[in-house]
Design an enzyme around this catalytic site. Structure first.
Site, mmCIF file in Angstrom:
data_model
loop_
_atom_site.group_PDB
_atom_site.id
_atom_site.type_symbol
_atom_site.label_atom_id
_atom_site.label_comp_id
_atom_site.label_asym_id
_atom_site.label_seq_id
_atom_site.Cartn_x
_atom_site.Cartn_y
_atom_site.Cartn_z
ATOM 1 N N GLY A 47 0.901 -1.133 -0.057
ATOM 2 C CA GLY A 47 -0.063 -0.087 0.041
ATOM 3 C C GLY A 47 0.913 0.983 -0.105
ATOM 4 O O GLY A 47 2.029 1.084 0.456
ATOM 5 N N GLN A 52 2.990 10.007 1.324
ATOM 6 C CA GLN A 52 4.306 9.270 1.380
ATOM 7 C C GLN A 52 5.042 9.573 0.303
ATOM 8 O O GLN A 52 6.308 9.280 0.232
ATOM 9 C CB GLN A 52 3.987 7.664 1.375
ATOM 10 C CG GLN A 52 3.459 7.214 2.769
ATOM 11 C CD GLN A 52 3.297 5.681 3.076
ATOM 12 O OE1 GLN A 52 2.284 5.228 2.350
ATOM 13 N NE2 GLN A 52 4.344 5.127 3.487
ATOM 14 N N CYS A 110 5.965 -0.178 7.452
ATOM 15 C CA CYS A 110 5.668 1.082 6.908
ATOM 16 C C CYS A 110 6.736 1.593 6.165
ATOM 17 O O CYS A 110 8.038 1.464 6.525
ATOM 18 C CB CYS A 110 5.058 2.110 7.699
ATOM 19 S SG CYS A 110 4.830 3.719 6.722
ATOM 20 N N LEU A 111 6.632 1.778 4.573
ATOM 21 C CA LEU A 111 7.672 2.181 3.757
ATOM 22 C C LEU A 111 8.267 3.344 4.156
ATOM 23 O O LEU A 111 9.679 3.592 3.558
ATOM 24 C CB LEU A 111 7.212 2.316 2.342
ATOM 25 C CG LEU A 111 6.634 1.146 1.728
ATOM 26 C CD1 LEU A 111 6.114 1.383 0.474
ATOM 27 C CD2 LEU A 111 7.736 -0.278 1.436
ATOM 28 N N HIS A 152 -4.459 1.153 7.328
ATOM 29 C CA HIS A 152 -3.185 1.541 7.574
ATOM 30 C C HIS A 152 -3.050 2.929 6.704
ATOM 31 O O HIS A 152 -2.558 3.813 6.988
ATOM 32 C CB HIS A 152 -2.098 0.504 7.371
ATOM 33 C CG HIS A 152 -0.698 0.943 7.474
ATOM 34 N ND1 HIS A 152 0.081 0.466 8.423
ATOM 35 C CD2 HIS A 152 0.019 1.722 6.579
ATOM 36 C CE1 HIS A 152 1.380 0.855 8.067
ATOM 37 N NE2 HIS A 152 1.237 1.759 7.133
ATOM 38 N N GLU A 153 -3.274 2.428 5.173
ATOM 39 C CA GLU A 153 -3.226 3.639 4.511
ATOM 40 C C GLU A 153 -4.202 4.777 4.671
ATOM 41 O O GLU A 153 -3.674 5.951 4.565
ATOM 42 C CB GLU A 153 -3.263 3.432 2.995
ATOM 43 C CG GLU A 153 -2.282 2.306 2.650
ATOM 44 C CD GLU A 153 -0.960 2.364 2.715
ATOM 45 O OE1 GLU A 153 -0.596 3.613 2.572
ATOM 46 O OE2 GLU A 153 -0.155 1.610 3.156
ATOM 47 N N HIS A 156 -2.809 7.131 6.965
ATOM 48 C CA HIS A 156 -1.684 8.110 6.400
ATOM 49 C C HIS A 156 -2.570 9.466 6.045
ATOM 50 O O HIS A 156 -1.874 10.547 6.076
ATOM 51 C CB HIS A 156 -1.168 7.476 5.363
ATOM 52 C CG HIS A 156 0.231 6.777 5.619
ATOM 53 N ND1 HIS A 156 1.142 7.137 6.393
ATOM 54 C CD2 HIS A 156 0.427 5.375 5.562
ATOM 55 C CE1 HIS A 156 2.125 6.381 6.406
ATOM 56 N NE2 HIS A 156 1.626 5.230 5.982
#
Length: 200
Positions: A47, A52, A110-111, A152-153, A156
């Site tokens: 995701g 991000q 997380c990225l 999760h996304e 953000h």
């Protein structure tokens, strides 16, 4: 185009993203969605939210296929059948309508925070109202790992990171690691943009 992933500590990750306007160019949107998928796959993510990549708009993309295997291996909430189908989709101006079920834990990463994984508890079913990349409206319910990726996304877009959802003790334990990430002192096999490092 593959964007650098914004690292922990950048202010864009801590503010609520604004709605993508109705008059946003359709061609630009399709390109942005394609670029986000490219960036996500390059970084081996499931995701990616627009903040991000430094864009504070309410848009994220997911491909939950890799997570479905983990769901089978690690078990899933008892009230869900192990028949979850992977979802690859762009979500524009999403709004969570309803979450339900007993919260269950899973180690999330997380990225934007490479090398850190912590147990996060989320409800297993989420109903979302959103637009697709053609700006068509939908209301849909997702479950299991796909629901978790979406939650999760979605966080953000609200300026919330998974590290905001862990205990004070855990936050203190990883405080030094997070500080190092913001300074660029971390290994990642994809391009990143660090808030405390001057960009060339």
């Amino acid at each position: 185009m593959i964007y650098p992933v914004v690292a922990f500590g950048d202010p864009v990750l801590k503010v609520r993203a604004r709605d993508l306007p109705a008059d946003f160019s359709a061609d630009e949107l399709k390109q942005l969605v394609a670029d986000m998928y490219d960036t996500m796959y390059y970084a081996h993510g499931v995701g990616l939210a627009a903040p991000q990549i430094g864009k504070s708009v309410r848009l994220f993309v997911i491909d939950s296929a890799p997570m479905i295997d983990e769901e089978d291996e690690n078990g899933e909430p008892a009230q869900l059948e192990a028949t979850a189908q992977p979802v690859k989709r762009a979500f524009i101006n999403p709004q969570i309508i309803h979450e339900e079920g007993e919260k269950w834990g899973f180690e999330e990463g997380c990225l934007s925070i490479p090398g850190v994984r912590e147990m996060v508890y989320r409800q297993p079913v989420v109903t979302l109202r959103y637009e697709d990349e053609n700006r068509q409206p939908h209301e849909e319910t997702f479950s299991g790992m796909t629901a978790r990726v979406i939650q999760h996304e979605y966080d953000h877009l609200e300026g919330v990171l998974f590290t905001d959802k862990i205990s004070a003790f855990k936050k203190q334990f990883i405080k030094g690691k997070l500080a190092r990430i913001s300074k660029g002192d971390v290994k990642a096999d994809y391009r990143m943009k660090f808030p405390l490092v001057k960009q060339r």
